[in-house]
Design a protein around this motif. Structure first.
Motif, short mmCIF file in Angstrom:
data_model
loop_
_atom_site.label_atom_id
_atom_site.label_comp_id
_atom_site.label_asym_id
_atom_site.label_seq_id
_atom_site.Cartn_x
_atom_site.Cartn_y
_atom_site.Cartn_z
N LEU A 66 12.29 22.79 55.66
CA LEU A 66 13.70 22.46 55.79
C LEU A 66 14.20 22.92 57.15
N ILE A 67 14.80 22.05 57.89
CA ILE A 67 15.33 22.44 59.19
C ILE A 67 16.83 22.76 59.03
N PRO A 68 17.46 23.33 60.06
CA PRO A 68 18.87 23.69 59.92
C PRO A 68 19.76 22.50 59.57
N THR A 69 20.88 22.77 58.96
CA THR A 69 21.84 21.69 58.69
C THR A 69 22.40 21.20 60.02
N GLU A 70 22.99 20.03 59.98
CA GLU A 70 23.56 19.46 61.19
C GLU A 70 24.55 20.44 61.82
N GLN A 71 25.39 21.03 60.98
CA GLN A 71 26.42 21.93 61.51
C GLN A 71 25.79 23.15 62.17
N ASP A 72 24.79 23.73 61.52
CA ASP A 72 24.14 24.91 62.09
C ASP A 72 23.46 24.59 63.41
N PHE A 73 22.76 23.46 63.42
CA PHE A 73 22.04 23.07 64.64
C PHE A 73 23.03 22.79 65.76
N ALA A 74 24.13 22.14 65.40
CA ALA A 74 25.16 21.84 66.40
C ALA A 74 25.74 23.14 66.96
N ASP A 75 26.02 24.09 66.08
CA ASP A 75 26.56 25.37 66.54
C ASP A 75 25.57 26.06 67.47
N GLU A 76 24.29 26.02 67.07
CA GLU A 76 23.27 26.69 67.88
C GLU A 76 23.18 26.08 69.27
N LEU A 77 23.23 24.74 69.32
CA LEU A 77 23.07 24.07 70.61
C LEU A 77 24.40 23.97 71.37
N GLY A 78 25.48 24.15 70.66
CA GLY A 78 26.77 24.07 71.33
C GLY A 78 27.23 22.65 71.56
N CYS A 79 27.09 21.80 70.55
CA CYS A 79 27.61 20.43 70.66
C CYS A 79 28.23 20.06 69.32
N ALA A 80 28.73 18.84 69.25
CA ALA A 80 29.41 18.42 68.03
C ALA A 80 28.39 17.97 66.97
N ARG A 81 28.79 18.04 65.73
CA ARG A 81 27.87 17.65 64.66
C ARG A 81 27.47 16.18 64.79
N ALA A 82 28.40 15.33 65.24
CA ALA A 82 28.08 13.91 65.37
C ALA A 82 26.92 13.69 66.33
N THR A 83 26.84 14.52 67.34
CA THR A 83 25.76 14.39 68.32
C THR A 83 24.42 14.73 67.67
N VAL A 84 24.41 15.81 66.91
CA VAL A 84 23.19 16.18 66.19
C VAL A 84 22.85 15.08 65.18
N ASN A 85 23.85 14.56 64.51
CA ASN A 85 23.62 13.51 63.53
C ASN A 85 22.91 12.33 64.15
N ARG A 86 23.39 11.90 65.30
CA ARG A 86 22.77 10.74 65.94
C ARG A 86 21.32 11.03 66.29
N ALA A 87 21.05 12.22 66.80
CA ALA A 87 19.69 12.58 67.20
C ALA A 87 18.75 12.63 65.99
N ARG A 133 15.47 12.74 55.47
CA ARG A 133 16.80 13.30 55.26
C ARG A 133 17.34 12.86 53.92
N ARG A 134 17.95 13.80 53.19
CA ARG A 134 18.62 13.44 51.95
C ARG A 134 19.85 14.30 51.80
N ARG A 135 20.91 13.64 51.36
CA ARG A 135 22.16 14.37 51.13
C ARG A 135 21.88 15.53 50.19
N LYS A 136 22.57 16.54 50.47
CA LYS A 136 22.51 17.76 49.65
C LYS A 136 21.16 18.49 49.79
N ALA A 137 20.06 17.72 49.84
CA ALA A 137 18.75 18.35 49.91
C ALA A 137 18.43 18.79 51.33
N GLY A 138 19.11 18.22 52.32
CA GLY A 138 18.85 18.62 53.69
C GLY A 138 17.80 17.78 54.38
N THR A 139 17.38 18.24 55.54
CA THR A 139 16.45 17.50 56.37
C THR A 139 15.13 18.25 56.48
N ARG A 140 14.03 17.54 56.23
CA ARG A 140 12.71 18.15 56.31
C ARG A 140 11.84 17.41 57.32
#
Lengths: 228, 228
Positions: free
Chosen positions: A25-46, A58-65
DNA sequence: TAGTGGTCTAGACCACGGC
DNA sequence: CCGTGGTCTAGACCACTAG
């Protein structure tokens, strides 16, 4: 400013260096965005792009693996025979061997969902690579879906190209198989009856009905090549 | 609320009905968004997806045009024979006919860019659909790129599946052609010598070197089907 | 240089689906 | 229920390039 491609590169790096291991399981979009210092939408697109390429699941609630067995997809551009010939460095040509209105086999009409009142057109074309035969094509065209086809200048433009340019189409199927050359195919393709030929059957549908059915027999030596 | 898929459907409808004709400039993102009553970002996502699928050509300042020769791409998932068999509703099985270390033809080594010091492994496998032969596979494996392969339990897992799970790969090529059955192929696939067979040659490369080379001869009746 | 697509942002709400 | 990804929005700035 961190772009989505930067985020994608960073995620891909972590996957390839196994910093993120398959199944993990990798970090959630929000966590990854915070870590990199960008918006969640940017992480989402990537991450969405990486998931589309099969690297992530990727699955809702289950996260990204990280995908365990990344399924690689090969992309095949729908072959236009003239382009296939020219890609081999030869001059394309074609000869219409036969064209007649109104003769579509009942079995084919059924398979394509056409009534027997549908006006049709039959064409047999030999495609040439320089002066050598390249492929033999037998085609039925639904004139309702391709109005004007019976008046097309098929001596100057191939049936396929005319249809690509003049008839709307939405989807279809390609079906490759190996088949022995018939006597007719052999005589036009310059090989003995029974020679193993690559054969392509293609159905093409417009928004409402079938547009055309084609069977192409390629001369011996034909290869279908894809990259993955 | 209008979603980007709705916008995409509407744009696709206009393309397929030729309301927007090939080569024609379509409205700007802002205009289209105003017309549909949604945000420009939504239209952007929809049109960007259509451009990626080859329906549109987009250029800054020049605007968005309907692709003239809509190059449709078929996507082919790299075929795993077990999945092909199971998709047909049959039980997959396989029999290793032969496995020997260290015998890769010089021509093949050259084509893959391997030195003659590279340790190799040769395997011939018959893939079964139920009790019937489905395909005959001859494979060379670069043991440097797939360490441990010579100790893999090939009676329980096929060579291909072991490699997919245990060896990293980055790219490769698929090459389909029609070929007459050899005596050896015919005897194992249950058909006369000379029968037209669909044949697949696949090169697979890892990050640094070739991992494996495979030639698969499918039993008569095999079809490669793709959707466009 | 001005018009068009490309992208980022911050915030918001929704949909799916583990729990 | 409630966390996570999916998406929409309005606004902003940037990058490219045709005219």
């Amino acid at each position: 400013m961190l772009g989505w491609e930067d985020v994608q590169s960073e995620a891909l790096r972590r996957i390839q260096t196994r910093e993120w291991t398959p199944g993990e399981l990798i970090p959630t979009e929000q966590d990854f965005a915070d870590e990199l210092g960008c918006a969640r939408a940017t992480v989402n697109r990537a991450l969405r792009a990486l998931a589309q390429d099969g690297y992530l699941e990727r699955r809702r609630k289950a996260g990204t693996r990280v995908a365990i067995a990344p399924q690689r997809m090969a992309r095949l551009s729908v072959p236009l025979i003239r382009h296939e010939v020219e890609a081999l460095g030869a001059v394309y040509g074609h000869r219409v061997l036969k064209q007649t209105p109104g003769a579509m086999p009942a079995a084919l009409r059924l398979g394509l969902g056409l009534s027997n009142a549908t006006p049709c057109y039959t064409i047999i074309t030999l495609h040439l690579s320089g002066t050598r035969p390249f492929a033999l094509e037998k085609r039925w065209v639904n004139l309702d879906a391709a109005p004007g086809f019976d008046a097309a200048p098929l001596d100057t433009i191939s049936a396929n190209e005319w249809l690509v340019q003049n008839a709307a189409f939405s989807h279809g199927t390609l079906d490759y198989s190996a088949a022995p050359a018939s006597r007719f195919e052999g005589s036009h393709l310059g090989c003995p009856e029974g020679t193993a030929l690559m054969t392509l059957e293609r159905n093409t549908f417009g928004p409402e009905a079938a547009v055309t059915w084609v069977r192409i027999s390629y001369a011996p030596g034909y290869h279908l090549t894809l990259d993955i």
